[in-house]
Design a protein around this motif. Structure first.
Motif, PDB file in Angstrom:
ATOM      1  N   PRO A  88     -49.961  11.803 -18.412  1.00 14.15           N
ATOM      2  CA  PRO A  88     -49.706  11.374 -19.799  1.00 14.15           C
ATOM      3  C   PRO A  88     -50.880  11.732 -20.708  1.00 14.15           C
ATOM      4  O   PRO A  88     -52.041  11.735 -20.280  1.00 14.15           O
ATOM      5  N   ALA A  89     -50.579  12.025 -21.941  1.00 16.39           N
ATOM      6  CA  ALA A  89     -51.614  12.465 -22.873  1.00 16.39           C
ATOM      7  C   ALA A  89     -52.682  11.404 -23.064  1.00 16.39           C
ATOM      8  O   ALA A  89     -53.879  11.719 -23.105  1.00 16.39           O
ATOM      9  N   ALA A  96     -59.769   9.640 -20.417  1.00 17.73           N
ATOM     10  CA  ALA A  96     -60.704  10.145 -19.415  1.00 17.73           C
ATOM     11  C   ALA A  96     -61.780  11.016 -20.056  1.00 17.73           C
ATOM     12  O   ALA A  96     -62.974  10.895 -19.737  1.00 17.73           O
ATOM     13  N   VAL A  97     -61.373  11.887 -20.975  1.00 19.27           N
ATOM     14  CA  VAL A  97     -62.340  12.778 -21.629  1.00 19.27           C
ATOM     15  C   VAL A  97     -63.359  11.969 -22.425  1.00 19.27           C
ATOM     16  O   VAL A  97     -64.578  12.194 -22.313  1.00 19.27           O
ATOM     17  N   PHE A  98     -62.892  11.015 -23.227  1.00 21.05           N
ATOM     18  CA  PHE A  98     -63.815  10.242 -24.055  1.00 21.05           C
ATOM     19  C   PHE A  98     -64.757   9.398 -23.199  1.00 21.05           C
ATOM     20  O   PHE A  98     -65.972   9.375 -23.436  1.00 21.05           O
ATOM     21  N   VAL A  99     -64.207   8.690 -22.202  1.00 20.84           N
ATOM     22  CA  VAL A  99     -65.030   7.796 -21.375  1.00 20.84           C
ATOM     23  C   VAL A  99     -66.080   8.569 -20.586  1.00 20.84           C
ATOM     24  O   VAL A  99     -67.251   8.175 -20.525  1.00 20.84           O
ATOM     25  N   VAL A 100     -65.692   9.678 -19.981  1.00 19.62           N
ATOM     26  CA  VAL A 100     -66.627  10.445 -19.162  1.00 19.62           C
ATOM     27  C   VAL A 100     -67.740  11.040 -20.021  1.00 19.62           C
ATOM     28  O   VAL A 100     -68.930  10.942 -19.683  1.00 19.62           O
ATOM     29  N   ALA A 102     -53.787  20.511 -21.290  1.00 16.91           N
ATOM     30  CA  ALA A 102     -53.272  20.804 -22.629  1.00 16.91           C
ATOM     31  C   ALA A 102     -52.452  22.084 -22.642  1.00 16.91           C
ATOM     32  O   ALA A 102     -51.518  22.224 -23.438  1.00 16.91           O
ATOM     33  N   ALA A 103     -52.782  23.016 -21.761  1.00 21.68           N
ATOM     34  CA  ALA A 103     -52.063  24.290 -21.723  1.00 21.68           C
ATOM     35  C   ALA A 103     -50.710  24.162 -21.053  1.00 21.68           C
ATOM     36  O   ALA A 103     -49.744  24.829 -21.452  1.00 21.68           O
ATOM     37  N   ILE A 104     -50.595  23.302 -20.032  1.00 18.90           N
ATOM     38  CA  ILE A 104     -49.350  23.233 -19.264  1.00 18.90           C
ATOM     39  C   ILE A 104     -48.690  21.863 -19.347  1.00 18.90           C
ATOM     40  O   ILE A 104     -47.614  21.672 -18.767  1.00 18.90           O
ATOM     41  N   GLY A 105     -49.308  20.919 -20.053  1.00 14.57           N
ATOM     42  CA  GLY A 105     -48.771  19.571 -20.084  1.00 14.57           C
ATOM     43  C   GLY A 105     -48.647  19.001 -21.480  1.00 14.57           C
ATOM     44  O   GLY A 105     -48.416  19.720 -22.459  1.00 14.57           O
ATOM     45  N   GLN A 106     -48.870  17.678 -21.584  1.00 11.00           N
ATOM     46  CA  GLN A 106     -48.599  16.945 -22.816  1.00 11.00           C
ATOM     47  C   GLN A 106     -49.761  16.884 -23.815  1.00 11.00           C
ATOM     48  O   GLN A 106     -49.527  16.814 -25.018  1.00 11.00           O
TER      49      GLN A 106
END
Length: 238
Positions: free
Chosen positions: A16-17, A23-27, A54-58
């Protein structure tokens, strides 16, 4: 490898987006805001996985770029304030001692010498981007100048990694993740081994550079000294 790639494609494509954004923000925030997280947080791997997702998903690549930049900037400023208020305590903590005093001193010299080169370039180097915010706060660097320098570094780094992963992910799919994750794990293991060997060599060099303790001459025994004094008194002068 084909089955692993298919499995990764399914997992990444169905993520899920909101989970990818979180995950990106927290890490990226934790890597520079909390010193111990900088030792274990795989920020590059997370960005690569997010770009492929982002390329293959949501997820949307533009939202990812904004969140990555904001997360990196907030983490750097948190580390900067932490270094300004309690830098020596952090340096002497368990996680701080893992870097060693030479590492901290070298980072401080580079930050004071050229802020707008050290901070942006350090963003591309694993452990360096973890230490630089705290070091800058300890060094008394102007916060506005540091914020600008770290924004430049974080924006160029996050955008480049995400866009590259997005472009490659659109063609190579999740197989790219498998290859890069394996490469990052191997590189991380080599880095840990290299740091351990370097630490042992530094300790041996430090031990051999210390001069050996000089042995103090033993004092003459009281009986022998007394006998010499008596003989000197009884010997007649010529």
């Amino acid at each position: 490898m084909e089955k692993i790639s298919e499995w990764l494609t399914t997992v990444v494509g169905s993520a899920p987006a909101w989970a990818v954004y979180t995950a990106v923000f927290v890490v990226l925030f934790s890597e520079t805001a909390v010193l111990v997280c900088g030792l274990i947080m795989p920020s590059e791997a997370v960005l690569i996985a997010a770009g492929v997702a982002a390329a293959i998903g949501q997820p949307n690549i533009f939202v990812l770029i904004v969140l990555a930049i904001v997360g990196a900037l907030c983490g750097d400023l948190t580390g900067f304030l932490l270094g300004r208020r309690s830098g020596p305590r952090v340096e002497n903590s368990w996680a701080g001692r893992k870097f060693g005093p030479e590492y901290w001193d070298g980072a401080a010299r580079r930050v004071r010498r050229n802020l707008f080169v050290t901070v942006p370039v350090g963003r591309w180097l694993g452990y360096v981007r973890t230490v630089v915010p705290i070091t800058a706060g300890m060094s008394g660097v102007n916060m506005r100048k540091y914020a600008l320098a770290t924004f430049i570094g974080g924006a160029t780094w996050a955008t480049s990694v995400l866009v590259l992963a997005y472009v490659l992910g659109a063609t190579a799919g999740a197989r790219l993740i498998g290859v890069l994750v394996i490469g990052l794990v191997v590189a991380g293991c080599l880095l840990v081994v290299t740091r351990a060997i370097r630490h042992q060599l530094d300790r041996r060099r430090h031990d051999t550079s210390e001069p050996p303790a000089r042995a103090e001459p033993e004092a003459a025994e009281p009986e022998a000294a007394a006998a010499v004094t008596v003989d000197a008194r009884e010997t007649p002068a010529n």
